[in-house]
Design an enzyme around this catalytic site. Structure first.
Site, PDB file in Angstrom:
ATOM      1  N   ARG A  32     -16.697  23.034  22.384  1.00  0.00           N
ATOM      2  CA  ARG A  32     -16.456  23.658  23.685  1.00  0.00           C
ATOM      3  C   ARG A  32     -15.623  22.718  24.550  1.00  0.00           C
ATOM      4  O   ARG A  32     -15.872  21.503  24.575  1.00  0.00           O
ATOM      5  CB  ARG A  32     -17.776  23.944  24.407  1.00  0.00           C
ATOM      6  CG  ARG A  32     -18.595  25.033  23.758  1.00  0.00           C
ATOM      7  CD  ARG A  32     -19.788  25.432  24.635  1.00  0.00           C
ATOM      8  NE  ARG A  32     -20.615  26.406  23.950  1.00  0.00           N
ATOM      9  CZ  ARG A  32     -21.576  26.085  23.078  1.00  0.00           C
ATOM     10  NH1 ARG A  32     -21.845  24.829  22.817  1.00  0.00           N
ATOM     11  NH2 ARG A  32     -22.265  27.022  22.471  1.00  0.00           N
ATOM     12  N   ASP A  33     -14.657  23.285  25.278  1.00  0.00           N
ATOM     13  CA  ASP A  33     -13.872  22.467  26.208  1.00  0.00           C
ATOM     14  C   ASP A  33     -14.790  21.980  27.325  1.00  0.00           C
ATOM     15  O   ASP A  33     -15.621  22.724  27.841  1.00  0.00           O
ATOM     16  CB  ASP A  33     -12.709  23.285  26.785  1.00  0.00           C
ATOM     17  CG  ASP A  33     -11.669  22.406  27.449  1.00  0.00           C
ATOM     18  OD1 ASP A  33     -10.548  22.321  26.916  1.00  0.00           O
ATOM     19  OD2 ASP A  33     -11.971  21.801  28.502  1.00  0.00           O
ATOM     20  N   ILE A  34     -14.636  20.706  27.694  1.00  0.00           N
ATOM     21  CA  ILE A  34     -15.486  20.107  28.712  1.00  0.00           C
ATOM     22  C   ILE A  34     -15.212  20.693  30.099  1.00  0.00           C
ATOM     23  O   ILE A  34     -16.066  20.629  30.982  1.00  0.00           O
ATOM     24  CB  ILE A  34     -15.272  18.566  28.711  1.00  0.00           C
ATOM     25  CG1 ILE A  34     -16.464  17.840  29.295  1.00  0.00           C
ATOM     26  CG2 ILE A  34     -13.982  18.186  29.406  1.00  0.00           C
ATOM     27  CD1 ILE A  34     -16.432  16.330  29.059  1.00  0.00           C
ATOM     28  N   GLU A  98      -2.828  17.112  27.921  1.00  0.00           N
ATOM     29  CA  GLU A  98      -3.603  15.940  28.338  1.00  0.00           C
ATOM     30  C   GLU A  98      -3.967  15.044  27.168  1.00  0.00           C
ATOM     31  O   GLU A  98      -4.027  13.827  27.314  1.00  0.00           O
ATOM     32  CB  GLU A  98      -4.920  16.378  29.006  1.00  0.00           C
ATOM     33  CG  GLU A  98      -4.761  17.102  30.315  1.00  0.00           C
ATOM     34  CD  GLU A  98      -6.113  17.641  30.805  1.00  0.00           C
ATOM     35  OE1 GLU A  98      -7.167  17.119  30.383  1.00  0.00           O
ATOM     36  OE2 GLU A  98      -6.084  18.599  31.587  1.00  0.00           O
ATOM     37  N   VAL A  99      -4.279  15.652  26.046  1.00  0.00           N
ATOM     38  CA  VAL A  99      -4.773  14.896  24.884  1.00  0.00           C
ATOM     39  C   VAL A  99      -3.733  14.983  23.768  1.00  0.00           C
ATOM     40  O   VAL A  99      -3.473  16.073  23.240  1.00  0.00           O
ATOM     41  CB  VAL A  99      -6.136  15.439  24.397  1.00  0.00           C
ATOM     42  CG1 VAL A  99      -6.612  14.647  23.181  1.00  0.00           C
ATOM     43  CG2 VAL A  99      -7.164  15.395  25.513  1.00  0.00           C
ATOM     44  N   HIS A 103      -4.284  20.492  19.041  1.00  0.00           N
ATOM     45  CA  HIS A 103      -5.469  21.348  19.102  1.00  0.00           C
ATOM     46  C   HIS A 103      -5.075  22.728  19.594  1.00  0.00           C
ATOM     47  O   HIS A 103      -4.109  22.880  20.345  1.00  0.00           O
ATOM     48  CB  HIS A 103      -6.535  20.754  20.032  1.00  0.00           C
ATOM     49  CG  HIS A 103      -6.018  20.393  21.387  1.00  0.00           C
ATOM     50  ND1 HIS A 103      -5.289  19.256  21.615  1.00  0.00           N
ATOM     51  CD2 HIS A 103      -6.116  21.021  22.585  1.00  0.00           C
ATOM     52  CE1 HIS A 103      -4.968  19.184  22.901  1.00  0.00           C
ATOM     53  NE2 HIS A 103      -5.431  20.263  23.502  1.00  0.00           N
TER      54      HIS A 103
END
Ligand code: 5GP
Ligand code: ZN
Length: 116
Positions: A32-34, A98-99, A103
């Site tokens: 799940r995305d934070i 951001e990362v 994904h």
């Protein structure tokens, strides 16, 4: 050392940072995305540290492609099959990525409206 040493998604994949994996196979996992942008907001992440798609090796591109292959099953498992969902991939600065580990975002659970 490899760039993956400092990568948050590599750390989650390795289990250095505990996270519930909603899907897991030899190539990829889903969490799940934070900071969810929809009632269901999953991240589907290859274990391999794949950075820009433009620079991916054949093996890395195959790992990224695998994420698309399993996305429908992950979405179904999350209850999104009937209502549908959106898959988002950010690449590079203008996308707001951001990362820097490839994904898929899988978003759904309400009408999402037009893409911003
Ligand atoms: P990007 O902008 O790179 O496409 O998306 C990165 C996503 O990862 C963001 O939606 C952000 O909320 C999420 N994220 C960043 N750090 C973590 C974390 O430690 N755990 C989880 N579950 N999600 C994270
Ligand atoms: Zn990584």
């Amino acid at each position: 050392m490899a760039r993956s040493d400092d990568c948050i998604f590599c750390k989650i994949g390795r289990g250095d940072i505990p996270s519930e994996k909603l899907f897991d196979d030899a190539t990829a996992f889903a969490i799940r995305d934070i900071n969810p942008k929809a009632p269901v907001h999953l991240l589907l992440i290859p274990y391999a540290h794949v950075e820009a798609l433009a620079d991916a090796t054949d093996e890395q591109a195959a790992a990224a492609a695998h994420c698309f292959e399993v996305a429908p099953a992950v979405a179904r498992q999350a209850g999104l099959a009937a209502g549908g969902y959106r898959i988002v991939v950010n690449q590079g600065p203008d996308s707001g990525q951001e990362v820097p580990h490839f994904h898929l975002h899988v978003l759904g659970g309400r009408p999402l409206g037009p893409m911003a």
